[in-house]
Scaffold this active site. Structure first.
Site, short mmCIF file in Angstrom:
data_model
loop_
_atom_site.label_atom_id
_atom_site.label_comp_id
_atom_site.label_asym_id
_atom_site.label_seq_id
_atom_site.Cartn_x
_atom_site.Cartn_y
_atom_site.Cartn_z
N GLY A 173 0.81 -1.20 0.00
CA GLY A 173 0.00 0.00 0.00
C GLY A 173 0.85 1.25 0.00
N VAL A 174 0.16 2.39 0.12
CA VAL A 174 0.89 3.66 0.17
C VAL A 174 1.42 3.87 1.58
CG1 VAL A 174 -0.24 5.00 -1.62
CG2 VAL A 174 -1.30 4.82 0.63
N GLY A 175 2.31 4.83 1.69
CA GLY A 175 2.77 5.24 3.01
C GLY A 175 4.19 4.77 3.29
N SER A 176 4.74 5.39 4.31
CA SER A 176 6.14 5.19 4.63
C SER A 176 6.40 3.77 5.12
CB SER A 176 6.55 6.17 5.72
OG SER A 176 6.05 7.43 5.42
N VAL A 177 5.45 3.26 5.90
CA VAL A 177 5.69 1.94 6.51
C VAL A 177 5.68 0.87 5.42
CG1 VAL A 177 4.87 0.28 8.19
CG2 VAL A 177 4.66 2.71 8.68
N GLU A 184 -1.00 -1.97 -6.92
CA GLU A 184 -1.58 -0.79 -7.57
C GLU A 184 -0.51 0.29 -7.68
OE1 GLU A 184 -4.81 0.32 -4.98
OE2 GLU A 184 -3.76 -0.47 -3.28
N ASN A 194 -6.89 9.56 4.48
CA ASN A 194 -6.65 9.46 3.03
C ASN A 194 -7.78 8.80 2.25
OD1 ASN A 194 -4.15 10.60 3.35
ND2 ASN A 194 -3.11 8.63 3.51
N LYS A 245 1.75 10.25 17.48
CA LYS A 245 1.81 11.54 18.21
C LYS A 245 2.60 11.41 19.52
CE LYS A 245 -0.82 13.14 14.91
NZ LYS A 245 -0.11 13.52 13.71
O1 0RQ Z 1 0.19 11.99 10.88
O2 0RQ Z 1 0.97 13.11 8.87
O3 0RQ Z 1 0.21 14.43 10.85
O4 0RQ Z 1 2.36 13.13 10.93
O5 0RQ Z 1 -1.26 9.35 10.51
O6 0RQ Z 1 1.01 7.93 9.73
O7 0RQ Z 1 2.71 6.42 10.73
O8 0RQ Z 1 3.39 8.09 8.90
O9 0RQ Z 1 1.96 6.04 8.44
O10 0RQ Z 1 2.55 7.05 6.13
O11 0RQ Z 1 2.39 4.56 6.60
O12 0RQ Z 1 0.31 6.01 6.54
C1 0RQ Z 1 -2.96 4.34 7.15
C2 0RQ Z 1 -2.50 6.72 6.57
C3 0RQ Z 1 -0.62 5.16 7.17
C4 0RQ Z 1 -1.79 4.89 4.97
C5 0RQ Z 1 -1.98 5.28 6.47
C6 0RQ Z 1 -1.07 9.67 11.89
C7 0RQ Z 1 0.43 9.91 12.01
C8 0RQ Z 1 0.69 10.67 10.72
C9 0RQ Z 1 0.48 8.88 8.87
P1 0RQ Z 1 1.00 13.27 10.34
P2 0RQ Z 1 2.37 7.17 9.46
P3 0RQ Z 1 1.90 5.93 6.87
C10 0RQ Z 1 -2.68 1.52 -1.54
C11 0RQ Z 1 -3.61 1.02 -0.47
C12 0RQ Z 1 -5.11 3.66 3.42
C13 0RQ Z 1 -5.08 3.42 1.95
C14 0RQ Z 1 -4.26 2.28 1.48
C15 0RQ Z 1 -3.11 4.93 4.18
C16 0RQ Z 1 -0.22 9.97 9.71
O13 0RQ Z 1 -1.26 3.60 4.90
O14 0RQ Z 1 -3.51 5.96 3.71
O15 0RQ Z 1 -3.57 1.59 2.18
N1 0RQ Z 1 -3.80 3.76 4.07
N2 0RQ Z 1 -4.34 2.04 0.20
O16 0RQ Z 1 0.72 10.64 13.18
C17 0RQ Z 1 -4.43 9.17 14.71
C18 0RQ Z 1 -3.72 6.95 14.94
C19 0RQ Z 1 -2.65 7.23 14.03
C20 0RQ Z 1 -2.57 8.52 13.50
C21 0RQ Z 1 -0.96 7.28 12.66
N3 0RQ Z 1 -3.86 5.75 15.48
N4 0RQ Z 1 -4.57 7.94 15.24
N5 0RQ Z 1 -3.45 9.50 13.84
N6 0RQ Z 1 -1.51 8.51 12.68
N7 0RQ Z 1 -1.65 6.48 13.50
C22 0RQ Z 1 -2.80 2.88 -2.13
C23 0RQ Z 1 -4.06 3.25 -2.77
O17 0RQ Z 1 -4.98 2.59 -2.63
C24 0RQ Z 1 -4.16 4.40 -3.59
#
Ligand code: 0RQ
Length: 499
Positions: free
Chosen positions: A260-264, A285, A375, A399
Site C-alpha cells: 500500500g501507500v505510506g512510509s511503513v 496498484e 486518506n 503523536k
Molecule cells: O500523521 O501526517 O500528521 O504526521 O497518521 O502515519 O505512521 O506516517 O503512516 O505514512 O504509513 O500512513 C494508514 C494513513 C498510514 C496509509 C496510512 C497519523 C500519524 C501521521 C500517517 P501526520 P504514518 P503511513 C494503496 C492502499 C489507506 C489506503 C491504502 C493509508 C499519519 O497507509 O492511507 O492503504 N492507508 N491504500 O501521526 C491518529 C492513529 C494514528 C494517526 C498514525 N492511530 N490515530 N493519527 N496517525 N496512526 C494505495 C491506494 O490505494 C491508492
C-alpha cells in the site's frame, strides 16, 4: 508534434490550457486521469483556478479520478471548485474540505469505482497522455487509474499531452476493459506479466475536443525514508515469509507482492532488498520507490501495477532508465490491478498500512478518531479481502506516544477481523490465522501493543471477559480511549483528570 499526435486531423485541435478550461462548466461531472500523484492532469486544473481567481467566475464540479491527484487536488480544493470527490485522496487541503463538510467525499474500493462510474453520467474526461495514436487511442503516462472508463463514458474528451513524459512509456500499458455485464468472461490474467489488452485507451477521435501541450512533471511523493522502527517491522515480515517457505506454504520466490501507500509499507518493501528471496513478482496498484530499488538490486523479475508514485530523484531516474525497465513492467487500469478475481487467483501477499487496530484484529485505515478522514480506503480493501496472505502494519503509537494504535475497539472499521491474517508493529508480529477472538486478543496485546499501553489493554480485556461473549467487550468503555484523546490530548489521561 507529429510523433505525439499521430492522427493528423487532431493536430488542429490544439488549444491553450486557458481555452481548454472554458469547457468546464458549473455543475459538471468530470473524470480526470491521476492515481496517487502520478499521471494526473495539471495544466487545465491550474488554468481553471487561475481563471476563477481572475474573473471570479466560480464553478463547482463533481471530480472523479483514479486516486489522489498531485498539486491539482490542493489548487481545486482551496479554490472551492470541488463539490463531490471520489475515490481515494491524500491531500491536506482536500482533507480539510472534506472534514469540514464542504466537499462531499465518496470512499470506494478502487476496484469498485470503475463499475460505479460506468453507471454515472460523465460530462467531460481530461486525460494526461504521452501521445495519441493514428486512430485516436490515448496512451496514458505514469498511471492508468479509471481513465479508460472516463474516456468511454464522457461526452467530450480533452487530452493533456505531457512532453516531459518520455516516449519510452509507450508500450508499457495494458488496457483491458471488461464488457457485457452480466455475461462477462474470466479475466485472462494467470501470471503477473500476462498482457490481455491494448497499449492505449481506445477513443473515437471525434470525441476529442481539445489537446493541450504541457511539460509539467508529476508532483513527487512525500514518502519518508525507512527508520529503525519501520525496518524492524520489515524484519518481522521477512521472518514470517521465511517461515511460510519452510512450512511449504510459499515457494522461494514467494507469491506476487502488493504494498500500500505510506512510509511503513514502502519500508517493508525496502527490507526485501536484503532478504534471501529472489525472482520476486509484484502485483500491486502503486509502485513506490522501493519497487525500483528492488529492480536495481536484481530482486524483482516483473512488476504489474496501476501507477508509479515516486520521489523526485527516483522519478527522474526511472523516467530516464525506462528502456531498461520496460520489459519487466506493466501498468493496468485499476479495475484490473485491483480485481478480486485476479488477486485471489495469484494468491497475492498484501501489505497495507493501518492507522489503528483493535484487540480482535479489526483495522481502521482511514478515519482519525472515527470521524475525520485521513486518506481514504484506496485499494487496501480490494487486496485485504482477496489476498492469499493479508498483512497490516502500523507503528504501535502515534503523536509521541499520546495515541495507542492498538485500542480496545477501532473507532472506524475498514477491514474486519475476518479479512486480517497478520498484524505487525515495531513491537512484534501477531499471526491471527486460526485463532479464536479471545486468542487473538491475547496475541495482539502481548505482541503488538506498546509497553505504555499494555497493562491498560490487559485490564480492559480481562474485565470484558468477565462479562462473557465470543468477542468480549465493555461497550461503555470500548471507545473511551478515543474520547480521552479528544478531551485531554492523551489516550492515557482520563477526562476526570482535567476537571
Ligand atoms: O500523521 O501526517 O500528521 O504526521 O497518521 O502515519 O505512521 O506516517 O503512516 O505514512 O504509513 O500512513 C494508514 C494513513 C498510514 C496509509 C496510512 C497519523 C500519524 C501521521 C500517517 P501526520 P504514518 P503511513 C494503496 C492502499 C489507506 C489506503 C491504502 C493509508 C499519519 O497507509 O492511507 O492503504 N492507508 N491504500 O501521526 C491518529 C492513529 C494514528 C494517526 C498514525 N492511530 N490515530 N493519527 N496517525 N496512526 C494505495 C491506494 O490505494 C491508492
Amino acid at each position: 508534434m507529429q510523433q505525439r499526435i499521430r492522427n493528423h486531423l487532431l493536430r488542429s485541435r490544439v488549444l491553450t490550457a486557458d481555452e481548454a478550461q472554458t469547457f468546464i462548466q458549473d455543475g459538471m461531472t468530470i473524470g480526470v486521469s491521476g492515481f496517487t500523484r502520478s499521471g494526473d492532469v495539471k495544466a487545465i486544473p491550474r488554468a481553471l483556478v487561475d481563471n476563477i481567481r481572475k474573473t471570479e467566475n466560480s464553478r463547482q464540479i463533481h471530480l472523479y479520478s483514479g486516486a489522489s491527484l498531485g498539486d491539482a487536488d490542493s489548487w481545486l480544493s482551496t479554490q472551492h471548485v470541488v463539490d463531490r470527490r471520489s475515490p481515494y485522496q491524500s491531500d491536506p487541503d482536500t482533507r480539510q474540505g472534506i472534514n469540514c463538510g464542504e466537499i462531499r467525499y465518496i470512499e470506494q474500493h478502487l476496484s469498485h469505482s470503475a463499475e460505479w462510474f460506468r453507471n454515472e453520467h460523465i460530462d467531460l474526461a481530461i486525460i494526461e497522455a504521452v501521445a495519441i495514436t493514428e486512430n485516436g487511442g490515448i496512451i496514458p503516462t505514469t498511471s492508468v487509474g479509471n481513465s479508460p472508463v472516463f474516456v468511454q463514458k464522457a461526452k467530450q474528451v480533452i487530452v493533456e499531452i505531457n512532453l516531459s513524459m518520455p516516449e519510452s512509456l509507450i508500450g508499457i500499458h495494458d488496457i483491458y476493459i471488461p464488457e457485457n455485464r452480466p455475461f462477462r468472461t474470466p479475466i485472462g490474467i494467470t501470471h503477473v506479466a500476462d498482457r490481455i489488452g491494448t497499449p492505449y485507451i481506445p477513443c473515437d477521435p471525434n470525441k476529442i475536443v481539445g489537446i493541450v501541450m504541457t511539460d509539467d512533471p508529476d508532483s513527487p511523493s512525500k514518502i519518508v525514508a525507512p527508520d529503525e522502527e519501520t525496518q524492524q517491522m520489515a524484519e518481522y515480515i521477512l521472518e514470517l515469509l521465511s517461515h511460510e517457505v519452510k512450512q511449504g506454504r510459499l515457494s522461494a520466490k514467494l507469491a506476487p507482492l502488493q504494498s500500500g501507500v505510506g512510509s511503513v509499507a514502502n519500508a517493508v518493501f525496502s527490507g526485501l532488498e536484503k532478504s534471501p528471496f529472489n525472482q520476486l513478482e509484484i502485483y500491486t496498484e502503486v509502485m513506490q520507490d522501493a519497487v525500483f530499488q528492488l529492480f536495481d538490486s536484481g530482486k524483482v523479475s516483473f512488476a504489474s501495477g496501476c501507477s508509479f508514485t515516486l520521489s523526485e530523484s527516483m522519478r527522474d531516474h526511472v523516467l530516464s532508465s525506462l528502456p531498461r525497465y520496460r520489459k519487466q513492467l506493466l501498468l493496468r487500469p485499476q479495475e484490473i490491478s485491483n480485481h478480486p478475481e485476479v488477486i485471489r487467483r495469484l494468491g497475492v501477499i498484501a501489505i497495507n498500512g493501518a492507522l489503528e487496530v483493535d484487540i480482535y484484529g479489526n483495522v481502521n485505515s482511514t478515519h482519525v478518531r472515527g470521524t475525520h478522514v485521513m486518506n481514504g480506503i484506496g485499494g487496501s480493501g480490494d487486496f485485504a479481502r482477496n489476498a492469499g496472505l493479508t498483512i497490516f502494519v502500523t507503528k504501535s503509537t502515534a503523536k509521541n506516544g499520546r495515541i495507542s494504535s492498538v485500542v480496545p475497539f477501532v473507532s472506524h472499521v475498514d477491514h474486519t477481523e475476518h479479512d486480517v491474517d497478520i498484524l505487525v508493529t515495531e513491537q512484534g508480529i501477531a499471526d491471527l490465522r486460526g485463532l479464536s477472538p479471545r486468542e487473538r486478543a491475547k496475541t495482539i496485546i502481548e505482541n503488538l501493543a506498546h509497553p505504555l499501553y499494555k497493562d491498560a489493554l490487559r485490564d480492559y480485556f480481562e474485565r470484558a471477559c468477565v462479562q462473557g461473549g465470543n468477542t468480549p467487550h465493555l461497550l461503555d468503555e470500548a471507545l473511551s480511549w478515543h474520547h480521552q484523546f479528544k478531551e485531554t490530548g492523551d489516550m492515557r489521561k482520563p477526562v476526570s483528570a482535567m476537571m
